[in-house]
Design an enzyme around this catalytic site. Structure first.
Site, PDB file in Angstrom:
ATOM      1  N   SER A   8     -47.514  -5.319  20.721  1.00  0.00           N
ATOM      2  CA  SER A   8     -46.504  -6.053  21.482  1.00  0.00           C
ATOM      3  C   SER A   8     -46.849  -7.534  21.465  1.00  0.00           C
ATOM      4  O   SER A   8     -47.867  -7.953  22.023  1.00  0.00           O
ATOM      5  CB  SER A   8     -46.455  -5.576  22.936  1.00  0.00           C
ATOM      6  OG  SER A   8     -45.641  -6.469  23.681  1.00  0.00           O
ATOM      7  N   HIS A  33     -43.595  -4.902  18.268  1.00  0.00           N
ATOM      8  CA  HIS A  33     -42.751  -4.676  19.450  1.00  0.00           C
ATOM      9  C   HIS A  33     -42.454  -6.023  20.082  1.00  0.00           C
ATOM     10  O   HIS A  33     -43.378  -6.817  20.328  1.00  0.00           O
ATOM     11  CB  HIS A  33     -43.497  -3.770  20.438  1.00  0.00           C
ATOM     12  CG  HIS A  33     -42.720  -3.365  21.634  1.00  0.00           C
ATOM     13  ND1 HIS A  33     -41.822  -2.308  21.635  1.00  0.00           N
ATOM     14  CD2 HIS A  33     -42.717  -3.868  22.889  1.00  0.00           C
ATOM     15  CE1 HIS A  33     -41.315  -2.192  22.857  1.00  0.00           C
ATOM     16  NE2 HIS A  33     -41.828  -3.105  23.624  1.00  0.00           N
ATOM     17  N   ASP A  35     -40.716  -7.885  23.249  1.00  0.00           N
ATOM     18  CA  ASP A  35     -40.216  -7.688  24.616  1.00  0.00           C
ATOM     19  C   ASP A  35     -39.322  -8.839  25.042  1.00  0.00           C
ATOM     20  O   ASP A  35     -39.777  -9.985  25.118  1.00  0.00           O
ATOM     21  CB  ASP A  35     -41.397  -7.608  25.587  1.00  0.00           C
ATOM     22  CG  ASP A  35     -42.086  -6.271  25.510  1.00  0.00           C
ATOM     23  OD1 ASP A  35     -43.325  -6.242  25.363  1.00  0.00           O
ATOM     24  OD2 ASP A  35     -41.388  -5.250  25.584  1.00  0.00           O
ATOM     25  N   MET A  37     -37.041 -10.447  27.979  1.00  0.00           N
ATOM     26  CA  MET A  37     -36.945 -10.360  29.437  1.00  0.00           C
ATOM     27  C   MET A  37     -36.005 -11.439  29.974  1.00  0.00           C
ATOM     28  O   MET A  37     -36.058 -12.594  29.528  1.00  0.00           O
ATOM     29  CB  MET A  37     -38.329 -10.540  30.061  1.00  0.00           C
ATOM     30  CG  MET A  37     -39.324  -9.505  29.589  1.00  0.00           C
ATOM     31  SD  MET A  37     -40.929  -9.785  30.368  1.00  0.00           S
ATOM     32  CE  MET A  37     -41.867  -8.470  29.628  1.00  0.00           C
ATOM     33  N   HIS A  66     -37.181  -4.586  22.438  1.00  0.00           N
ATOM     34  CA  HIS A  66     -37.050  -3.916  23.741  1.00  0.00           C
ATOM     35  C   HIS A  66     -36.327  -4.867  24.696  1.00  0.00           C
ATOM     36  O   HIS A  66     -36.912  -5.853  25.147  1.00  0.00           O
ATOM     37  CB  HIS A  66     -38.473  -3.576  24.229  1.00  0.00           C
ATOM     38  CG  HIS A  66     -38.552  -3.047  25.609  1.00  0.00           C
ATOM     39  ND1 HIS A  66     -39.745  -2.953  26.289  1.00  0.00           N
ATOM     40  CD2 HIS A  66     -37.624  -2.569  26.453  1.00  0.00           C
ATOM     41  CE1 HIS A  66     -39.547  -2.435  27.487  1.00  0.00           C
ATOM     42  NE2 HIS A  66     -38.266  -2.196  27.613  1.00  0.00           N
ATOM     43  N   MET A  68     -35.178  -5.856  28.062  1.00  0.00           N
ATOM     44  CA  MET A  68     -35.327  -5.652  29.501  1.00  0.00           C
ATOM     45  C   MET A  68     -34.329  -6.603  30.181  1.00  0.00           C
ATOM     46  O   MET A  68     -34.692  -7.625  30.763  1.00  0.00           O
ATOM     47  CB  MET A  68     -36.767  -5.945  29.936  1.00  0.00           C
ATOM     48  CG  MET A  68     -37.722  -4.833  29.522  1.00  0.00           C
ATOM     49  SD  MET A  68     -39.440  -5.293  29.640  1.00  0.00           S
ATOM     50  CE  MET A  68     -39.691  -5.906  27.971  1.00  0.00           C
ATOM     51  N   MET A 137     -41.520   3.909  29.791  1.00  0.00           N
ATOM     52  CA  MET A 137     -42.400   2.823  30.253  1.00  0.00           C
ATOM     53  C   MET A 137     -43.577   3.412  31.017  1.00  0.00           C
ATOM     54  O   MET A 137     -43.388   4.272  31.894  1.00  0.00           O
ATOM     55  CB  MET A 137     -41.624   1.868  31.151  1.00  0.00           C
ATOM     56  CG  MET A 137     -40.578   1.026  30.433  1.00  0.00           C
ATOM     57  SD  MET A 137     -41.243   0.053  29.071  1.00  0.00           S
ATOM     58  CE  MET A 137     -42.331  -1.068  29.963  1.00  0.00           C
ATOM     59  N   GLY A 144     -47.371  -7.973  30.802  1.00  0.00           N
ATOM     60  CA  GLY A 144     -48.406  -7.251  30.068  1.00  0.00           C
ATOM     61  C   GLY A 144     -49.660  -7.184  30.932  1.00  0.00           C
ATOM     62  O   GLY A 144     -49.715  -7.759  32.030  1.00  0.00           O
ATOM     63  N   GLY A 145     -50.638  -6.429  30.465  1.00  0.00           N
ATOM     64  CA  GLY A 145     -51.947  -6.405  31.123  1.00  0.00           C
ATOM     65  C   GLY A 145     -52.032  -5.543  32.362  1.00  0.00           C
ATOM     66  O   GLY A 145     -52.999  -5.626  33.124  1.00  0.00           O
ATOM     67  N   ASP A 175     -45.041   2.369  26.466  1.00  0.00           N
ATOM     68  CA  ASP A 175     -45.207   0.903  26.457  1.00  0.00           C
ATOM     69  C   ASP A 175     -45.755   0.450  27.805  1.00  0.00           C
ATOM     70  O   ASP A 175     -45.115   0.637  28.833  1.00  0.00           O
ATOM     71  CB  ASP A 175     -43.826   0.266  26.212  1.00  0.00           C
ATOM     72  CG  ASP A 175     -43.835  -1.243  26.292  1.00  0.00           C
ATOM     73  OD1 ASP A 175     -42.735  -1.819  26.280  1.00  0.00           O
ATOM     74  OD2 ASP A 175     -44.915  -1.850  26.368  1.00  0.00           O
ATOM     75  N   GLY A 177     -49.907  -0.913  29.259  1.00  0.00           N
ATOM     76  CA  GLY A 177     -51.241  -0.483  29.670  1.00  0.00           C
ATOM     77  C   GLY A 177     -51.925   0.435  28.686  1.00  0.00           C
ATOM     78  O   GLY A 177     -52.909   1.110  29.015  1.00  0.00           O
TER      79      GLY A 177
HETATM   80  C1  DX5 Z   1     -43.916  -4.749  30.068  1.00  0.00           C
HETATM   81  C2  DX5 Z   1     -44.101  -5.044  28.593  1.00  0.00           C
HETATM   82  C3  DX5 Z   1     -45.542  -4.733  28.267  1.00  0.00           C
HETATM   83  C4  DX5 Z   1     -45.967  -5.058  26.886  1.00  0.00           C
HETATM   84  C5  DX5 Z   1     -47.273  -4.367  26.591  1.00  0.00           C
HETATM   85  O1  DX5 Z   1     -42.758  -5.261  30.507  1.00  0.00           O
HETATM   86  O2  DX5 Z   1     -43.226  -4.256  27.825  1.00  0.00           O
HETATM   87  O3  DX5 Z   1     -45.707  -3.376  28.523  1.00  0.00           O
HETATM   88  O4  DX5 Z   1     -45.044  -4.613  25.972  1.00  0.00           O
HETATM   89  O5  DX5 Z   1     -48.168  -4.868  27.456  1.00  0.00           O
HETATM   90  P1  DX5 Z   1     -49.687  -4.394  27.554  1.00  0.00           P
HETATM   91  O6  DX5 Z   1     -49.998  -3.524  26.361  1.00  0.00           O
HETATM   92  O7  DX5 Z   1     -50.458  -5.681  27.543  1.00  0.00           O
HETATM   93  O8  DX5 Z   1     -49.764  -3.649  28.839  1.00  0.00           O
HETATM   94 ZN    ZN Z   2     -41.778  -3.397  25.711  1.00  0.00          ZN
END
Ligand code: DX5
Ligand code: ZN
Length: 218
Positions: A8, A33, A35, A37, A66, A68, A137, A144-145, A175, A177
């Protein structure tokens, strides 16, 4: 079916996302991937179609986009034109999901449906024969993180058995963690595509290769 690690790019350096894309490409990944937002459906902003279009010029990786977004139907053309290969949309917001999935397919793209951790798997059952991917999800989307929510794997197991019963072919993706310690539980719970941002991009080449190898060689 060969399992996939989809890095990602959200976890990359946003001053040089091209470097993160090239890193994944040169590492030998097949998917990236992306993201997207809107600050409404999720409390964060990331990047838009222009960023995707500029990244597209530098790689032939499969762009797993993706959305969101509260109103994803307004952006299908823009992300298709930008070079998305697959566009996934959330089941939670209020818009015509079937029509939007149809629009994604009419643009020649693969379609995905996404559910948040608290959303029951049943919410996506009406769309399973219309999509190529179901994204479960494993964090509350936006950042992330975060830590992986293991209870979501009961959903991927249910979707995996339903897929077999109904002879469907959608891929199951998680997706959020995801790190090396989540690989076996995810793969044993029917997951085909594991999205990883932090755990992938924070590692050096050796750890990235080990992480990806544990998935792609499963
Ligand atoms: C959440 C994002 C994260 C990202 C991955 O909105 O979609 O999940 O892709 O993030 P990590 O792998 O750092 O949790
Ligand atoms: Zn994502």
């Amino acid at each position: 079916m060969k399992r996939i690690l989809a890095p990602s790019i959200l976890a990359g350096d946003h001053a040089s996302l091209k470097d993160s894309l090239l890193c994944a490409d040169q590492d030998g990944r097949s998917w990236i991937h992306l993201d997207i937002m809107d600050g409404h459906f999720v409390p964060n902003l990331s990047f838009g179609p222009q960023t995707v279009a500029d990244l597209r010029k530098h790689s032939s990786l499969f762009f797993d986009v993706h959305l969101m977004l509260d109103q994803p139907q307004k952006y299908i053309e823009a992300f298709s034109a930008a070079g998305a290969d697959l566009i996934s949309i959330h089941v939670e917001p209020d818009y015509d999901i079937s029509e939007t999935l149809g629009k994604i397919k009419s643009m020649g793209k693969k379609a995905g449906i996404v559910l948040n951790p608290a959303t029951p798997a049943e919410e996506v059952f009406p769309y399973l024969s219309d999509v190529e991917l179901v994204l479960c999800m494993t964090v509350v989307p936006g950042f992330g993180g975060q830590s992986f929510m293991e209870n979501v794997l009961s959903k991927t197991r249910a979707l995996s058995s339903l897929r077999e019963q109904k002879d469907l072919t959608f891929l199951i993706e998680v997706d959020g963690g995801v790190g090396p310690e989540q690989v076996t539980p995810c793969l044993e719970a029917g997951v085909d595509v594991l999205v990883a941002g932090t755990a992938y991009f924070k590692g050096d080449k050796k750890s990235r290769d080990e992480f990806a190898g544990s998935i792609e060689n499963y």
